[in-house]
Design an enzyme around this catalytic site. Structure first.
Site, PDB file in Angstrom:
ATOM      1  N   GLU A  93      -1.243  13.108 -34.133  1.00 38.69           N
ATOM      2  CA  GLU A  93      -1.833  11.831 -33.707  1.00 38.69           C
ATOM      3  C   GLU A  93      -3.248  11.742 -34.253  1.00 38.69           C
ATOM      4  O   GLU A  93      -3.965  12.746 -34.279  1.00 38.69           O
ATOM      5  CB  GLU A  93      -1.898  11.768 -32.181  1.00 38.69           C
ATOM      6  CG  GLU A  93      -0.543  11.794 -31.522  1.00 38.69           C
ATOM      7  CD  GLU A  93      -0.680  11.631 -30.016  1.00 38.69           C
ATOM      8  OE1 GLU A  93      -0.705  10.477 -29.563  1.00 38.69           O
ATOM      9  OE2 GLU A  93      -0.795  12.641 -29.320  1.00 38.69           O
ATOM     10  N   LYS A 131      -1.247   9.519 -37.908  1.00 38.19           N
ATOM     11  CA  LYS A 131      -0.187   9.561 -36.889  1.00 38.19           C
ATOM     12  C   LYS A 131       1.137   9.714 -37.618  1.00 38.19           C
ATOM     13  O   LYS A 131       1.649   8.750 -38.203  1.00 38.19           O
ATOM     14  CB  LYS A 131      -0.194   8.260 -36.079  1.00 38.19           C
ATOM     15  CG  LYS A 131       0.870   8.229 -34.983  1.00 38.19           C
ATOM     16  CD  LYS A 131       0.693   7.010 -34.091  1.00 38.19           C
ATOM     17  CE  LYS A 131       1.800   6.893 -33.057  1.00 38.19           C
ATOM     18  NZ  LYS A 131       1.809   7.966 -32.065  1.00 38.19           N
ATOM     19  N   HIS A 174       7.976  16.222 -25.116  1.00 36.13           N
ATOM     20  CA  HIS A 174       8.430  15.594 -26.361  1.00 36.13           C
ATOM     21  C   HIS A 174       8.888  16.604 -27.429  1.00 36.13           C
ATOM     22  O   HIS A 174       9.960  16.472 -27.999  1.00 36.13           O
ATOM     23  CB  HIS A 174       7.331  14.719 -26.956  1.00 36.13           C
ATOM     24  CG  HIS A 174       6.750  13.728 -25.982  1.00 36.13           C
ATOM     25  ND1 HIS A 174       7.519  13.072 -25.046  1.00 36.13           N
ATOM     26  CD2 HIS A 174       5.480  13.272 -25.798  1.00 36.13           C
ATOM     27  CE1 HIS A 174       6.741  12.252 -24.336  1.00 36.13           C
ATOM     28  NE2 HIS A 174       5.504  12.366 -24.771  1.00 36.13           N
ATOM     29  N   ASP A 179       0.892  -1.157   0.000  1.00 40.27           N
ATOM     30  CA  ASP A 179       0.000   0.000   0.000  1.00 40.27           C
ATOM     31  C   ASP A 179       0.929   1.205   0.000  1.00 40.27           C
ATOM     32  O   ASP A 179       1.540   1.535   1.017  1.00 40.27           O
ATOM     33  CB  ASP A 179      -0.879  -0.043   1.260  1.00 40.27           C
ATOM     34  CG  ASP A 179      -1.681   1.227   1.417  1.00 40.27           C
ATOM     35  OD1 ASP A 179      -1.560   2.119   0.545  1.00 40.27           O
ATOM     36  OD2 ASP A 179      -2.420   1.341   2.417  1.00 40.27           O
ATOM     37  N   LYS A 189      13.321   6.871 -28.930  1.00 34.23           N
ATOM     38  CA  LYS A 189      12.920   6.487 -30.294  1.00 34.23           C
ATOM     39  C   LYS A 189      14.142   6.499 -31.200  1.00 34.23           C
ATOM     40  O   LYS A 189      14.929   7.459 -31.179  1.00 34.23           O
ATOM     41  CB  LYS A 189      11.854   7.445 -30.839  1.00 34.23           C
ATOM     42  CG  LYS A 189      10.482   7.252 -30.183  1.00 34.23           C
ATOM     43  CD  LYS A 189       9.444   8.149 -30.815  1.00 34.23           C
ATOM     44  CE  LYS A 189       8.158   8.160 -30.020  1.00 34.23           C
ATOM     45  NZ  LYS A 189       7.188   7.141 -30.402  1.00 34.23           N
ATOM     46  N   LYS A 217       6.503  10.702 -16.618  1.00 35.75           N
ATOM     47  CA  LYS A 217       5.784  11.957 -16.694  1.00 35.75           C
ATOM     48  C   LYS A 217       4.320  11.742 -16.319  1.00 35.75           C
ATOM     49  O   LYS A 217       3.893  10.607 -16.319  1.00 35.75           O
ATOM     50  CB  LYS A 217       5.908  12.565 -18.092  1.00 35.75           C
ATOM     51  CG  LYS A 217       5.149  11.782 -19.178  1.00 35.75           C
ATOM     52  CD  LYS A 217       5.299  12.453 -20.505  1.00 35.75           C
ATOM     53  CE  LYS A 217       4.155  13.373 -20.826  1.00 35.75           C
ATOM     54  NZ  LYS A 217       3.085  12.764 -21.605  1.00 35.75           N
ATOM     55  N   ASP A 239       1.040  17.959 -22.162  1.00 33.01           N
ATOM     56  CA  ASP A 239       1.176  16.527 -22.437  1.00 33.01           C
ATOM     57  C   ASP A 239       2.232  16.248 -23.515  1.00 33.01           C
ATOM     58  O   ASP A 239       2.895  15.226 -23.477  1.00 33.01           O
ATOM     59  CB  ASP A 239      -0.197  15.994 -22.894  1.00 33.01           C
ATOM     60  CG  ASP A 239      -0.230  14.474 -23.012  1.00 33.01           C
ATOM     61  OD1 ASP A 239       0.273  13.813 -22.090  1.00 33.01           O
ATOM     62  OD2 ASP A 239      -0.755  13.953 -24.023  1.00 33.01           O
ATOM     63  N   LYS A 291      -4.318  16.089 -31.298  1.00 31.43           N
ATOM     64  CA  LYS A 291      -5.060  14.822 -31.308  1.00 31.43           C
ATOM     65  C   LYS A 291      -6.093  14.888 -32.435  1.00 31.43           C
ATOM     66  O   LYS A 291      -6.546  15.973 -32.804  1.00 31.43           O
ATOM     67  CB  LYS A 291      -5.815  14.619 -29.993  1.00 31.43           C
ATOM     68  CG  LYS A 291      -4.943  14.716 -28.752  1.00 31.43           C
ATOM     69  CD  LYS A 291      -4.261  13.416 -28.421  1.00 31.43           C
ATOM     70  CE  LYS A 291      -3.528  13.478 -27.105  1.00 31.43           C
ATOM     71  NZ  LYS A 291      -2.124  13.077 -27.173  1.00 31.43           N
TER      72      LYS A 291
HETATM   73  C1  BG6 Z   1       2.450  10.414 -24.330  1.00 28.37           C
HETATM   74  C2  BG6 Z   1       1.236  11.286 -24.199  1.00 28.37           C
HETATM   75  O1  BG6 Z   1       3.520  10.942 -23.599  1.00 28.37           O
HETATM   76  O2  BG6 Z   1       2.824  10.326 -25.700  1.00 28.37           O
HETATM   77  C3  BG6 Z   1       0.100  10.755 -25.045  1.00 28.37           C
HETATM   78  O3  BG6 Z   1       0.840  11.331 -22.834  1.00 28.37           O
HETATM   79  C4  BG6 Z   1       0.553  10.576 -26.478  1.00 28.37           C
HETATM   80  O4  BG6 Z   1      -1.015  11.627 -24.999  1.00 28.37           O
HETATM   81  C5  BG6 Z   1       1.827   9.754 -26.529  1.00 28.37           C
HETATM   82  O5  BG6 Z   1      -0.486   9.908 -27.178  1.00 28.37           O
HETATM   83  C6  BG6 Z   1       2.382   9.706 -27.942  1.00 28.37           C
HETATM   84  O6  BG6 Z   1       3.470   8.832 -27.978  1.00 28.37           O
HETATM   85  P1  BG6 Z   1       3.844   8.025 -29.299  1.00 28.37           P
HETATM   86  O7  BG6 Z   1       5.063   7.268 -28.937  1.00 28.37           O
HETATM   87  O8  BG6 Z   1       2.676   7.160 -29.615  1.00 28.37           O
HETATM   88  O9  BG6 Z   1       4.080   9.056 -30.358  1.00 28.37           O
END
Ligand code: BG6
Length: 488
Positions: free
Chosen positions: A210, A339, A234, A88, A176, A142, A229, A334
């Site tokens: 995305e 993508k 990123h 816990d 990546k 994160k 986010d 989004k």
């Molecule tokens: C994450 C975000 O860090 O990265 C998500 O919280 C996002 O919202 C994701 O979809 C995208 O990662 P990738 O590797 O699919 O491009």
């Protein structure tokens, strides 16, 4: 550095990230013989389950998310390494159970795949159990805060028990393959290394699109939004790798020192330029890849009055010598048409056109780095169309020099970012992890944008799902006589 035996302790082992990414990635490392035979993978969660049930659940995750048929030999080796402790995480005393499962002779890696609000509790619990020493590594997922202030609170809580050299902050984009390749592309090729500044480059576009929406994470996402986010971490990390000066050597602090300098050079966005240099959007219903999808406010669990952005585009300047006058345009959202993540470097046009009227203006050379999918690097060049035309009226055509990873490296599997990062933690190399000062510098800049949006009472503009964001995003570049690169 080589692989050493470790106790890999996975806090939040029954959560989404662990099931989808971390466990399948550890399994791939096992398959590649990159997990030491004496290592243990110890799941930690609140549920009181037996080690046998844990093994079954881990197997189910690997089968579901591993992306390929389970290799039985690997599984047998892997299953032997699995262990589980019920903790816990908010209760100090419950960490004592944990002590019997780790072995001081192995390096302990604690991966905190839990909400950051309990990072402090976990560190205190580990300390209470008496298992922290200077060899222990802690991995933080994160979001590291909501703004500078909250990120400092989280970092301070962890710093009470761990030195910065023990802390590995994950930004999975840094694992990546194609993001790592930015460094080799720039510094292992003199044609790029010598042409990488304001003398040769007109502008840079970084686009991380995305097609997915919120994927059942409305609560989390609505608190964060696309800026926190995706941009704070990123996109800014990609930007630092494109813009940084060559580090003296490729060790963790040399690289991170250079990245930090880029973050410090980000020109603040304030109430004065927020309207001209930023666009926020929020998707409404539409069609993505031919399928009808609901708008952000109509998603399950949505607060129908939310003003959170699901799209951001920005015009960013770096106030330093190398990049003076070169805008970086960033875009992420989004529910965009596909993508695709790409970096496109637009070189400057020729100073003079030799080729006559058929080309009022020769198009610029472009270097496209496809981060995902269809990973690769492509350069557009002008080429003479073969034929018997007189040399005075040469016919030119834009052509592509294309390096596709899937063709060039047919026999090499492109590893998931988490495989790479987990391996680096086990080896003890911090180069691909974000240092505290980087996180804080990024927040300082992002906080400024939020303040400016607030001061201007700026609300996100609607865009239809399946499009490239609000019209204002197109206008952001059109005002500079430029246009967003169209993915092929
Ligand atoms: C994450 C975000 O860090 O990265 C998500 O919280 C996002 O919202 C994701 O979809 C995208 O990662 P990738 O590797 O699919 O491009």
């Amino acid at each position: 550095n080589s692989i050493e035996p470790c106790d890999f302790v996975l806090f939040g082992s029954k959560g989404d990230l662990a099931r989808r990414k971390l466990l399948p990635s550890l399994f791939q490392l096992e398959k590649a013989n990159l997990v030491h035979a004496d290592s243990r993978i110890i799941g930690v969660a609140r549920q009181d389950i037996s080690p046998e049930v844990n093994i079954e659940e881990v197997k189910a995750s690997i089968v579901e998310f591993g992306g390929e048929a389970l290799c039985e030999d690997t599984w047998e080796r892997f299953a032997k390494k699995l262990d589980y402790v019920c903790v816990d995480m908010k209760n100090l005393d419950s960490y004592t159970a944990f002590k019997d499962h780790v072995d001081g002779s192995r390096t302990m890696v604690c991966y905190l795949a839990t909400p950051p609000s309990i990072f402090g509790d976990i560190c205190r619990g580990l300390n209470h159990a008496g298992v922290i020493d200077s060899s222990v590594r802690v991995v933080l997922e994160k979001p590291l805060g909501h703004d500078l202030k909250s990120s400092k609170v989280i970092n301070d809580q962890v710093a009470e028990f761990f030195d910065e050299t023990q802390i590995y902050r994950i930004d999975h984009y840094l694992g990546k393959e194609t993001v790592l390749n930015l460094v080799s592309l720039r510094f292992a090729n003199s044609i790029f290394a010598t042409n990488w500044d304001h003398n040769c480059i007109d502008h840079v576009q970084i686009s991380v699109a995305e097609s997915v929406g919120i994927e059942g994470r409305w609560g989390y996402f609505d608190e964060a939004g696309q800026m926190r986010d995706m941009v704070q971490n990123h996109l800014l990390q990609i930007l630092t790798l494109i813009a940084m000066e060559p580090p003296a050597v490729l060790d963790a602090d040399s690289i991170r020192d250079e990245k930090l300098k880029v973050l410090k050079a980000l020109r603040p966005i304030t109430a004065a330029n927020v309207q001209s240099d930023t666009v926020r959007g929020q998707y409404v219903g539409g069609f993505v890849k031919g399928k009808e999808v609901p708008g952000y406010l109509d998603e399950e669990g949505a607060n129908t009055k939310s003003e959170t952005e699901t799209f951001v585009s920005l015009k960013v300047h770096l106030d330093n010598w190398r990049w003076a006058g070169v805008p970086f345009y960033l875009r992420t959202g989004k529910r965009l048409p596909s993508k695709t993540s790409e970096v496109v470097i637009y070189f400057k046009r020729q100073p003079h056109n030799l080729f006559g009227e058929s080309f009022a203006q020769l198009p610029p050379n472009k270097l496209t780095i496809r981060l995902q999918p269809d990973e690769g690097v492509e350069i557009t060049v002008m080429n003479k169309v073969p034929g018997l035309t007189s040399s005075g009226s040469m016919d030119l055509q834009k052509s592509r020099l294309n390096l596709s990873f899937s063709e060039a490296f047919k026999d090499d599997r492109i590893a998931d970012a988490y495989e790479k990062l987990l391996l680096e933690v086990m080896i003890g190399n911090q180069a691909l992890f974000v240092r505290r000062d980087e996180v804080e510098q990024a927040w300082t800049w992002v906080d400024g944008i939020f303040r400016a949006w607030e001061a201007n009472n700026d609300l996100p503009e609607p865009y239809q799902a399946g499009t490239w964001g609000p019209v204002a995003s197109i206008a952001l570049l059109a005002r500079d006589n430029r246009a967003w690169y169209e993915s092929r």
